[in-house]
Write a protein that holds these residues in place. Structure first.
Motif, PDB file in Angstrom:
ATOM      1  N   GLY A   1     -15.799   0.055  -6.510  1.00 41.16           N
ATOM      2  CA  GLY A   1     -15.947   1.173  -5.590  1.00 41.16           C
ATOM      3  C   GLY A   1     -17.390   1.510  -5.280  1.00 41.16           C
ATOM      4  O   GLY A   1     -18.320   1.120  -5.987  1.00 41.16           O
ATOM      5  N   GLY A   2     -17.574   2.252  -4.201  1.00 41.80           N
ATOM      6  CA  GLY A   2     -18.909   2.702  -3.829  1.00 41.80           C
ATOM      7  C   GLY A   2     -19.176   2.533  -2.351  1.00 41.80           C
ATOM      8  O   GLY A   2     -18.531   1.746  -1.657  1.00 41.80           O
ATOM      9  N   ASP A   3     -20.143   3.288  -1.863  1.00 40.52           N
ATOM     10  CA  ASP A   3     -20.553   3.243  -0.470  1.00 40.52           C
ATOM     11  C   ASP A   3     -21.794   2.377  -0.361  1.00 40.52           C
ATOM     12  O   ASP A   3     -22.892   2.771  -0.750  1.00 40.52           O
ATOM     13  CB  ASP A   3     -20.829   4.665   0.032  1.00 40.52           C
ATOM     14  N   VAL A   4     -21.616   1.161   0.171  1.00 43.82           N
ATOM     15  CA  VAL A   4     -22.713   0.199   0.217  1.00 43.82           C
ATOM     16  C   VAL A   4     -23.543   0.336   1.480  1.00 43.82           C
ATOM     17  O   VAL A   4     -24.745   0.046   1.487  1.00 43.82           O
ATOM     18  CB  VAL A   4     -22.131  -1.233   0.106  1.00 43.82           C
ATOM     19  N   GLU A   5     -22.934   0.812   2.559  1.00 38.74           N
ATOM     20  CA  GLU A   5     -23.612   0.804   3.859  1.00 38.74           C
ATOM     21  C   GLU A   5     -24.933   1.568   3.844  1.00 38.74           C
ATOM     22  O   GLU A   5     -25.871   1.210   4.555  1.00 38.74           O
ATOM     23  CB  GLU A   5     -22.690   1.400   4.924  1.00 38.74           C
ATOM     24  N   LYS A   6     -25.036   2.612   3.032  1.00 36.51           N
ATOM     25  CA  LYS A   6     -26.257   3.416   3.067  1.00 36.51           C
ATOM     26  C   LYS A   6     -27.461   2.675   2.516  1.00 36.51           C
ATOM     27  O   LYS A   6     -28.591   3.139   2.640  1.00 36.51           O
ATOM     28  CB  LYS A   6     -26.050   4.727   2.314  1.00 36.51           C
TER      29      LYS A   6
ATOM     30  N   ILE B   1     -18.446  -9.251 -11.102  1.00 35.45           N
ATOM     31  CA  ILE B   1     -17.253  -8.962 -10.314  1.00 35.45           C
ATOM     32  C   ILE B   1     -17.532  -7.758  -9.429  1.00 35.45           C
ATOM     33  O   ILE B   1     -17.984  -6.718  -9.920  1.00 35.45           O
ATOM     34  CB  ILE B   1     -16.044  -8.663 -11.216  1.00 35.45           C
ATOM     35  N   ILE B   2     -17.288  -7.884  -8.146  1.00 37.28           N
ATOM     36  CA  ILE B   2     -17.486  -6.784  -7.195  1.00 37.28           C
ATOM     37  C   ILE B   2     -16.133  -6.479  -6.574  1.00 37.28           C
ATOM     38  O   ILE B   2     -15.522  -7.358  -5.943  1.00 37.28           O
ATOM     39  CB  ILE B   2     -18.503  -7.170  -6.114  1.00 37.28           C
ATOM     40  N   ALA B   3     -15.639  -5.253  -6.738  1.00 37.12           N
ATOM     41  CA  ALA B   3     -14.277  -4.922  -6.315  1.00 37.12           C
ATOM     42  C   ALA B   3     -14.236  -3.620  -5.526  1.00 37.12           C
ATOM     43  O   ALA B   3     -15.026  -2.705  -5.769  1.00 37.12           O
ATOM     44  CB  ALA B   3     -13.364  -4.815  -7.532  1.00 37.12           C
ATOM     45  N   ASP B   4     -13.314  -3.570  -4.573  1.00 34.87           N
ATOM     46  CA  ASP B   4     -13.044  -2.347  -3.794  1.00 34.87           C
ATOM     47  C   ASP B   4     -14.305  -1.832  -3.107  1.00 34.87           C
ATOM     48  O   ASP B   4     -14.622  -0.640  -3.151  1.00 34.87           O
ATOM     49  CB  ASP B   4     -12.462  -1.250  -4.709  1.00 34.87           C
TER      50      ASP B   4
ATOM     51  N   ASP C   1     -13.328  -9.026  -5.194  1.00 36.34           N
ATOM     52  CA  ASP C   1     -11.916  -8.674  -5.268  1.00 36.34           C
ATOM     53  C   ASP C   1     -11.645  -7.441  -4.410  1.00 36.34           C
ATOM     54  O   ASP C   1     -12.286  -6.398  -4.590  1.00 36.34           O
ATOM     55  CB  ASP C   1     -11.522  -8.398  -6.727  1.00 36.34           C
ATOM     56  N   SER C   2     -10.717  -7.570  -3.467  1.00 31.36           N
ATOM     57  CA  SER C   2     -10.338  -6.450  -2.591  1.00 31.36           C
ATOM     58  C   SER C   2     -11.544  -5.867  -1.876  1.00 31.36           C
ATOM     59  O   SER C   2     -11.762  -4.649  -1.871  1.00 31.36           O
ATOM     60  CB  SER C   2      -9.610  -5.367  -3.406  1.00 31.36           C
ATOM     61  N   CYS C   3     -12.325  -6.730  -1.271  1.00 29.17           N
ATOM     62  CA  CYS C   3     -13.528  -6.318  -0.539  1.00 29.17           C
ATOM     63  C   CYS C   3     -13.349  -6.593   0.961  1.00 29.17           C
ATOM     64  O   CYS C   3     -12.560  -7.443   1.368  1.00 29.17           O
ATOM     65  CB  CYS C   3     -14.754  -7.074  -1.037  1.00 29.17           C
TER      66      CYS C   3
END
Length: 437
Positions: free
Chosen positions: A58-63, A89-92, A118-120
């Motif tokens: 989880g998290g807001d990457v765009e910023k 592992i990078i998920a959601d 995973d689930s990205c």
């Protein structure tokens, strides 16, 4: 700010604050999981430096798209090289490709061998030119349940990544609605030995272009499980150029035969999974040099094929009424026959089955006549019946033994061979009587 945190920020792994915005380290598993980590709680990420597996959820990457990423100095490179992280592992997460393209090269200074998404959702397009000629230590790359732009038309990105992708050994793209794989992309993966394309939307006609001449030249393991494949022979024609292929999984596709085809499977193929494919008969031709064949969970009523090199045959969950002839498989050491309609193991087959190392035949409707129960008990006594004995071996007939465990059925000589025992006894008594007279 530490170099590790800088790298994680650059990768877009520090997201918006949430209810669980910190990292949790399991020392026993050497695994660290971070949830919605933010810059305000970045201190908790320090514990991840002792982990070999780090997972971000989880998290807001765009910023972080505009986050300044400068060239690393020698001390930063040395710090990254000291990390023991081997798997990330990078998920959601929504991943802007432009950000990923800018920071992927930082992995070249680490020991990360495995990268999983995973689930990205991959958004936009990246400028991959900075990866020209760049090698990475990552040998295994996985995408599960991801959304991205179609592979067709992205050949430039693969060209810029070719120095790395040429060394990649394992690739998985699963549950991601893949419908095609361009020929040019397959030619980039020159060292790939394992490819998993399970649970996608590949159809028969998409295989020949994907596995064209020169694509995946070192491929040994291919999983096409749970796609939209229907023609057994189209699949054969689609993979026939993979001359090093050893393991092919076609399970959970509804396959039918095409009698007009004469396709030959790669001679290198040793392991073949045709389970859950709706087969009512064994499709031919089979690869000639198979050692492991899985035909479980189908609708087979008989199996009458000969494979001289076969070692393991899995036939559980079918409609078999008889044991296939073991003589057709001189090297066989494993046979699974659970959950079929077999009522008895013939005496001659029991002798041959006794030569195997692993036999399972649980949950069949056994006729517990002397020969039926005796054969199973003899196999069990020699240690050849595996998991399920004795609790899953029960009698369906005759009525007097219905519901009994096969192991409990008496198979004494007096019961089962009464004539053979009583006749000599009578003769002996008669002779004794004559002698006394």
């Amino acid at each position: 700010m530490s170099v590790a945190v800088l790298l994680l920020l650059g990768l877009g792994l520090l997201g918006a604050e949430g209810r669980r915005n910190r990292c949790y380290f399991n020392r026993t598993q050497e695994r660290c999981v971070c949830y919605n980590l933010s810059e305000e709680t970045v201190d908790s990420i320090i514990q991840c430096l002792a982990a070999t597996v780090v997972e971000f959820r989880g998290g807001d990457v765009e910023k972080y798209i505009a986050f300044p990423i400068r060239k690393l100095d020698d001390s930063a490179i040395e710090a990254l090289g000291s990390l023991i992280i081997e798997k990330v592992i990078i998920a959601d997460v929504l991943v802007p490709e432009i950000l990923l393209a800018r920071v992927l090269r930082f992995f070249s200074y680490t020991h990360v061998k495995e990268l999983v998404f995973d689930s990205c959702v991959f958004q936009g397009s990246g400028d991959w030119h900075e990866m020209d000629g760049q090698s990475l230590p990552i040998l295994s790359l996985s995408f599960n349940n991801v959304t991205s732009a179609p592979l067709m038309g992205n050949e430039q990105a693969f060209s810029s990544l070719s120095t790395w992708l040429e060394t990649l050994q394992e690739l998985a793209v699963t549950s991601s609605h893949v419908t095609s794989l361009p020929c040019a992309i397959g030619k980039v993966f020159r060292a790939l030995h394992t490819l998993d394309l399970s649970q996608n939307s590949l159809e028969d006609g998409s295989l020949t272009p994907a596995f064209c001449q020169g694509a995946f030249p070192q491929l040994q393991v291919l999983s096409l499980q749970h796609n939209n494949l229907t023609s057994y022979h189209s699949v054969c024609e689609g993979v026939e150029l993979l001359q090093g292929l050893q393991n092919l999984n076609l399970s959970q596709n509804k396959l039918t035969a095409d009698p007009s085809s004469s396709c030959q499977w790669p001679a290198s193929l040793r392991i073949f999974n045709l389970s859950h494919t709706g087969l009512e008969e064994v499709l031919t031709p089979l690869p000639p040099n198979l050692e492991v064949l899985d035909l479980s969970h189908n609708h087979l009523r008989a199996v009458d094929v000969s494979l001289s090199s076969l070692k393991k045959l899995f036939l559980s969950q079918n409609l078999l009424q008889a044991v296939p002839s073991i003589r057709n498989y001189p090297l066989l050491d494993t046979l699974h026959l659970d959950n079929n309609s077999i009522s008895e193991l013939p005496r001659d087959e029991v002798t041959l089955l006794g030569r195997l190392q692993d036999v399972t035949a649980a949950n069949n409707p056994y006729n517990c006549s002397c020969s039926g129960a005796g054969g199973l008990q003899a196999l069990a006594a020699r240690g050849h019946l595996g998991q399920g004995w004795p609790q899953d071996y029960t009698c369906q007939s005759p009525p007097g033994y219905q519901g009994w465990r096969v192991a409990a059925v008496p198979v004494s000589a007096l019961r089962c061979h009464r004539a053979a025992v009583v006749a000599p006894l009578c003769v002996a008594l008669a002779l004794l009587g004559l002698a006394g007279a």
